[in-house]
Design a protein around this motif. Sequence first.
Motif, PDB file in Angstrom:
ATOM      1  N   LYS A  79      -2.995 -18.244  22.225  1.00  0.00           N
ATOM      2  CA  LYS A  79      -3.607 -19.558  22.001  1.00  0.00           C
ATOM      3  C   LYS A  79      -4.972 -19.681  22.680  1.00  0.00           C
ATOM      4  O   LYS A  79      -5.882 -20.314  22.143  1.00  0.00           O
ATOM      5  CB  LYS A  79      -2.689 -20.667  22.507  1.00  0.00           C
ATOM      6  N   SER A  80      -5.109 -19.079  23.843  1.00  0.00           N
ATOM      7  CA  SER A  80      -6.351 -19.225  24.602  1.00  0.00           C
ATOM      8  C   SER A  80      -7.130 -17.920  24.758  1.00  0.00           C
ATOM      9  O   SER A  80      -8.166 -17.890  25.419  1.00  0.00           O
ATOM     10  CB  SER A  80      -6.049 -19.807  25.992  1.00  0.00           C
ATOM     11  N   ALA A  81      -6.638 -16.840  24.172  1.00  0.00           N
ATOM     12  CA  ALA A  81      -7.310 -15.547  24.296  1.00  0.00           C
ATOM     13  C   ALA A  81      -8.458 -15.433  23.296  1.00  0.00           C
ATOM     14  O   ALA A  81      -8.484 -16.102  22.265  1.00  0.00           O
ATOM     15  CB  ALA A  81      -6.321 -14.411  24.076  1.00  0.00           C
ATOM     16  N   ASP A  82      -9.405 -14.581  23.629  1.00  0.00           N
ATOM     17  CA  ASP A  82     -10.491 -14.268  22.695  1.00  0.00           C
ATOM     18  C   ASP A  82     -10.102 -13.145  21.753  1.00  0.00           C
ATOM     19  O   ASP A  82     -10.572 -13.099  20.611  1.00  0.00           O
ATOM     20  CB  ASP A  82     -11.742 -13.861  23.476  1.00  0.00           C
ATOM     21  N   ALA A  83      -9.279 -12.222  22.236  1.00  0.00           N
ATOM     22  CA  ALA A  83      -8.932 -11.058  21.418  1.00  0.00           C
ATOM     23  C   ALA A  83      -7.582 -10.506  21.812  1.00  0.00           C
ATOM     24  O   ALA A  83      -7.096 -10.704  22.939  1.00  0.00           O
ATOM     25  CB  ALA A  83      -9.999  -9.973  21.559  1.00  0.00           C
ATOM     26  N   LEU A  84      -6.979  -9.808  20.871  1.00  0.00           N
ATOM     27  CA  LEU A  84      -5.777  -9.010  21.111  1.00  0.00           C
ATOM     28  C   LEU A  84      -6.045  -7.638  20.534  1.00  0.00           C
ATOM     29  O   LEU A  84      -6.544  -7.525  19.406  1.00  0.00           O
ATOM     30  CB  LEU A  84      -4.555  -9.654  20.465  1.00  0.00           C
ATOM     31  N   ILE A  85      -5.735  -6.584  21.298  1.00  0.00           N
ATOM     32  CA  ILE A  85      -5.912  -5.225  20.789  1.00  0.00           C
ATOM     33  C   ILE A  85      -4.576  -4.506  20.800  1.00  0.00           C
ATOM     34  O   ILE A  85      -3.750  -4.711  21.693  1.00  0.00           O
ATOM     35  CB  ILE A  85      -6.975  -4.432  21.589  1.00  0.00           C
ATOM     36  N   GLU A  86      -4.360  -3.684  19.778  1.00  0.00           N
ATOM     37  CA  GLU A  86      -3.089  -2.957  19.661  1.00  0.00           C
ATOM     38  C   GLU A  86      -3.318  -1.635  18.969  1.00  0.00           C
ATOM     39  O   GLU A  86      -4.300  -1.474  18.234  1.00  0.00           O
ATOM     40  CB  GLU A  86      -2.059  -3.817  18.922  1.00  0.00           C
ATOM     41  N   GLY A  87      -2.403  -0.697  19.189  1.00  0.00           N
ATOM     42  CA  GLY A  87      -2.543   0.631  18.615  1.00  0.00           C
ATOM     43  C   GLY A  87      -1.300   1.102  17.898  1.00  0.00           C
ATOM     44  O   GLY A  87      -1.031   2.301  17.841  1.00  0.00           O
ATOM     45  N   TYR A  88      -0.555   0.169  17.327  1.00  0.00           N
ATOM     46  CA  TYR A  88       0.647   0.530  16.588  1.00  0.00           C
ATOM     47  C   TYR A  88       0.307   1.020  15.183  1.00  0.00           C
ATOM     48  O   TYR A  88      -0.796   0.805  14.675  1.00  0.00           O
ATOM     49  CB  TYR A  88       1.584  -0.674  16.466  1.00  0.00           C
ATOM     50  N   ARG A  89       1.290   1.624  14.533  1.00  0.00           N
ATOM     51  CA  ARG A  89       1.101   1.978  13.132  1.00  0.00           C
ATOM     52  C   ARG A  89       0.998   0.699  12.299  1.00  0.00           C
ATOM     53  O   ARG A  89       1.516  -0.360  12.693  1.00  0.00           O
ATOM     54  CB  ARG A  89       2.267   2.824  12.626  1.00  0.00           C
ATOM     55  N   PRO A  90       0.361   0.767  11.135  1.00  0.00           N
ATOM     56  CA  PRO A  90       0.257  -0.420  10.290  1.00  0.00           C
ATOM     57  C   PRO A  90       1.640  -1.008   9.998  1.00  0.00           C
ATOM     58  O   PRO A  90       2.592  -0.287   9.698  1.00  0.00           O
ATOM     59  CB  PRO A  90      -0.387   0.114   9.007  1.00  0.00           C
ATOM     60  N   GLY A  91       1.737  -2.325  10.104  1.00  0.00           N
ATOM     61  CA  GLY A  91       2.983  -3.019   9.798  1.00  0.00           C
ATOM     62  C   GLY A  91       3.856  -3.330  10.987  1.00  0.00           C
ATOM     63  O   GLY A  91       4.719  -4.213  10.913  1.00  0.00           O
ATOM     64  N   GLY A 117      -5.193   5.855  13.585  1.00  0.00           N
ATOM     65  CA  GLY A 117      -5.885   7.076  13.209  1.00  0.00           C
ATOM     66  C   GLY A 117      -6.421   7.024  11.801  1.00  0.00           C
ATOM     67  O   GLY A 117      -7.565   7.382  11.537  1.00  0.00           O
ATOM     68  N   TRP A 118      -5.574   6.558  10.860  1.00  0.00           N
ATOM     69  CA  TRP A 118      -5.919   6.621   9.449  1.00  0.00           C
ATOM     70  C   TRP A 118      -6.346   5.270   8.871  1.00  0.00           C
ATOM     71  O   TRP A 118      -6.770   5.205   7.720  1.00  0.00           O
ATOM     72  CB  TRP A 118      -4.723   7.133   8.640  1.00  0.00           C
ATOM     73  N   GLY A 119      -6.215   4.180   9.638  1.00  0.00           N
ATOM     74  CA  GLY A 119      -6.610   2.867   9.151  1.00  0.00           C
ATOM     75  C   GLY A 119      -5.423   2.037   8.699  1.00  0.00           C
ATOM     76  O   GLY A 119      -4.281   2.507   8.633  1.00  0.00           O
ATOM     77  N   GLN A 120      -5.690   0.790   8.386  1.00  0.00           N
ATOM     78  CA  GLN A 120      -4.646  -0.141   7.977  1.00  0.00           C
ATOM     79  C   GLN A 120      -4.251   0.021   6.507  1.00  0.00           C
ATOM     80  O   GLN A 120      -3.237  -0.516   6.069  1.00  0.00           O
ATOM     81  CB  GLN A 120      -5.112  -1.582   8.222  1.00  0.00           C
ATOM     82  N   GLU A 121      -5.034   0.755   5.746  1.00  0.00           N
ATOM     83  CA  GLU A 121      -4.726   0.964   4.337  1.00  0.00           C
ATOM     84  C   GLU A 121      -5.163   2.357   3.926  1.00  0.00           C
ATOM     85  O   GLU A 121      -5.896   3.036   4.639  1.00  0.00           O
ATOM     86  CB  GLU A 121      -5.427  -0.087   3.480  1.00  0.00           C
ATOM     87  N   GLY A 122      -4.705   2.785   2.751  1.00  0.00           N
ATOM     88  CA  GLY A 122      -4.993   4.134   2.274  1.00  0.00           C
ATOM     89  C   GLY A 122      -3.719   4.959   2.241  1.00  0.00           C
ATOM     90  O   GLY A 122      -2.744   4.643   2.935  1.00  0.00           O
ATOM     91  N   PRO A 123      -3.676   6.043   1.439  1.00  0.00           N
ATOM     92  CA  PRO A 123      -2.447   6.824   1.263  1.00  0.00           C
ATOM     93  C   PRO A 123      -1.858   7.370   2.561  1.00  0.00           C
ATOM     94  O   PRO A 123      -0.643   7.538   2.673  1.00  0.00           O
ATOM     95  CB  PRO A 123      -2.896   7.971   0.347  1.00  0.00           C
ATOM     96  N   MET A 124      -2.713   7.656   3.573  1.00  0.00           N
ATOM     97  CA  MET A 124      -2.216   8.263   4.803  1.00  0.00           C
ATOM     98  C   MET A 124      -1.999   7.250   5.925  1.00  0.00           C
ATOM     99  O   MET A 124      -1.617   7.619   7.032  1.00  0.00           O
ATOM    100  CB  MET A 124      -3.182   9.358   5.274  1.00  0.00           C
ATOM    101  N   ALA A 125      -2.244   5.974   5.647  1.00  0.00           N
ATOM    102  CA  ALA A 125      -2.179   4.942   6.680  1.00  0.00           C
ATOM    103  C   ALA A 125      -0.883   4.943   7.485  1.00  0.00           C
ATOM    104  O   ALA A 125      -0.907   4.773   8.702  1.00  0.00           O
ATOM    105  CB  ALA A 125      -2.426   3.569   6.058  1.00  0.00           C
ATOM    106  N   PRO A 126       0.291   5.149   6.873  1.00  0.00           N
ATOM    107  CA  PRO A 126       1.525   5.080   7.662  1.00  0.00           C
ATOM    108  C   PRO A 126       1.891   6.355   8.403  1.00  0.00           C
ATOM    109  O   PRO A 126       2.880   6.387   9.133  1.00  0.00           O
ATOM    110  CB  PRO A 126       2.589   4.749   6.610  1.00  0.00           C
ATOM    111  N   LEU A 127       1.093   7.399   8.257  1.00  0.00           N
ATOM    112  CA  LEU A 127       1.471   8.707   8.796  1.00  0.00           C
ATOM    113  C   LEU A 127       1.008   8.902  10.236  1.00  0.00           C
ATOM    114  O   LEU A 127       0.028   8.318  10.683  1.00  0.00           O
ATOM    115  CB  LEU A 127       0.885   9.815   7.919  1.00  0.00           C
ATOM    116  N   ALA A 128       1.722   9.776  10.954  1.00  0.00           N
ATOM    117  CA  ALA A 128       1.340  10.132  12.320  1.00  0.00           C
ATOM    118  C   ALA A 128       0.145  11.084  12.293  1.00  0.00           C
ATOM    119  O   ALA A 128      -0.133  11.747  11.289  1.00  0.00           O
ATOM    120  CB  ALA A 128       2.514  10.791  13.041  1.00  0.00           C
ATOM    121  N   GLY A 129      -0.556  11.162  13.402  1.00  0.00           N
ATOM    122  CA  GLY A 129      -1.678  12.079  13.530  1.00  0.00           C
ATOM    123  C   GLY A 129      -2.217  12.052  14.941  1.00  0.00           C
ATOM    124  O   GLY A 129      -1.789  11.240  15.772  1.00  0.00           O
ATOM    125  N   HIS A 130      -3.149  12.940  15.216  1.00  0.00           N
ATOM    126  CA  HIS A 130      -3.818  12.964  16.512  1.00  0.00           C
ATOM    127  C   HIS A 130      -5.305  13.238  16.282  1.00  0.00           C
ATOM    128  O   HIS A 130      -5.739  13.539  15.163  1.00  0.00           O
ATOM    129  CB  HIS A 130      -3.209  14.013  17.438  1.00  0.00           C
TER     130      HIS A 130
END
Length: 352
Positions: A79-91, A117-130
């Motif tokens: 409610k009072s924050a300027d930003a939230l950052i996260e690094g989970y897989r899409p969804g 790694g791969w973005g929120q959309e695109g064919p590889m978006a849900p996949l693991a990577g490094h």
Amino acid sequence: MPGVLDGVTVIELAGIGPGPFCGMMLADHGARVIRVERPGNAGRFGEGGNRDILNRNRERIELDLKNPEAIAQIKELAKSADALIEGYRPGVLERLGIGPDVLLAINPKLVIGRMTGWGQEGPMAPLAGHDINYIALSGALHSYGRKGEKPTFATNAVGDFGGGGMMLAFGVVSAILHVRSGGIGQVVDCAMVDGAAILSAMTYTFLANGQWQDERGVNLLDSGAHFYDTYETKDGKWVSLGSIEPQFYALLLEKTGLDADADFAQQMDQSRWDELKGRMAEVMLTKTRDEWCTIMDGTDICFAPVLSLTEAPKHPHVAARGTFVEDAGIVQPAPAPRFSATPADPVKMAGW
């Protein structure tokens, strides 16, 4: 003294690598970063995570995000924050019940930085990577390495940290500035494959203009040239040369005693680079690293010794600038960049 980001509050949903690096960048410069850890998480580098440089300068709370009460706390913080950052897989954020639609309904000015790694959309978006995979797909990795040898990656610098965490920090601050100039909150989709690609913009420029062969180790800046490379010295150590401009190249030839050799006169004749590289290597092997430093330091050759991780903080220039600092017995890079009116406070590792 307040840092340049004083007054900015960021919620960081704990992760590893690029997400914490973004949080560190923001916290180093005065943002209040609240790192949300899993209960009982001692951290990957010591009790309470206090030996992880990436986690410095934070506040820390423990919440089980599978618990509805914890989700309610995140919503309250948002409610009072300027930003939230996260690094989970899409969804994942959506399944937890704190996706962008929910959070932006609570706080329309919130910036939500999403690190993947791969973005929120695109064919590889849900996949693991490094890091190695993201820079490979961007085309960047293809350019790193020696002629005729396999690609060599730069220890997470290009994907995770340059193309990931630092790009996310830029995106989050940019979106906060947009809000403060009258705009609305939004999602920052930071994909390391995108970041690695944009870090390669100069290389793609050279390629488009016919100034770069799509092959590693044969170009001006990828170890193809004899005057832009690293060389072993007599004592088994290494030095770096970057004598591109003609006046700097002339100094290099003078200091190495090669100025009278006509073969070295045609600096940009790529057909000769392999041969000249071999001869330059022979010359560099005639003296120790420190002897070459004595000869070349203080000149415009574009020269520097290749220092180890333990040597670098002790170099006179690096030490004079305070490029490294120590806290809780840990030598670590100091906050960067530097601001004249709002310098960063000393780093704090203790208290985790």
